[in-house]
Scaffold this motif. Structure first.
Motif: not given
Length: 187
Positions: A60-75
């Motif tokens: 059904w498509g692609e979905q972003k789960i999470v994005e982050w830089k180690p040591g920072t808050q995850a989006n």
């Protein structure tokens, strides 16, 4: 420039020191059951602090789960909020997976100079069918009951056969004693 090394089902990208990103996926295919917590495990190496991004792809498509830089808050995306835990090595953990979580999980590790590395983990979530287990349990109980009835029936038949043989022996003894008496009388 990175060199790719394939070790069975595992993929490793080796980059010369100070250049590029390397990514290692120890388990590229995972089988899980409904409501299980699973770890999408990866390891990376690069110069500096990279940006790590996980996406989920299905028919059904692609979905972003999470994005982050180690040591920072995850989006974390709204659809996976409270269901994802991130780790500084790039791995994520999904809590209480469901059938709809089956699919392809892609990771992209990008360093600040722009080089990046991609990897994919396939997740297959299956359901434990308690109805099937219930059927098997009922079937086994039925078989045990039938076995108990057959054993009881064999015991009753054995008792009847024993009594029948005793009566027959007793009659045979009586008939022999009558023959002996008759022979004595004839003489």
């Amino acid at each position: 420039m990175c060199v790719f090394v394939f070790d069975g089902a595992q993929r490793l990208a080796l980059c010369p020191a100070g250049r590029g990103v390397s990514l290692y996926i120890p388990q590229p295919s995972i089988n899980a059951t409904v409501r299980e917590d699973i770890l999408l495990s990866v390891e990376y190496s690069c110069v500096g602090v990279p940006t790590i991004e996980w996406k989920y792809t299905t028919n059904w498509g692609e979905q972003k789960i999470v994005e982050w830089k180690p040591g920072t808050q995850a989006n974390v995306s709204q659809s996976h909020r409270d269901r994802v835990c991130t780790f500084d090595n790039g791995s994520i953990q999904l809590f209480s997976v469901g059938l709809s979580d089956s699919g392809y999980y892609s990771i992209k590790v990008t360093e600040h100079l722009g080089s990046s590395q991609f990897g994919t983990i396939i997740l297959h979530v299956s359901e434990i069918l308690y109805e099937d287990l219930h059927f098997v349990a009922v079937f086994l109980a039925f078989l045990a009951t039938v076995a108990a009835v057959l054993i009881s029936l064999m015991w009753v038949c054995n008792k009847c056969a024993y009594k029948f043989q005793r009566k027959r022996r007793h009659k045979l003894k009586e008939s022999k004693s009558e023959e002996i008496e008759l022979q004595d009388v004839e003489c």
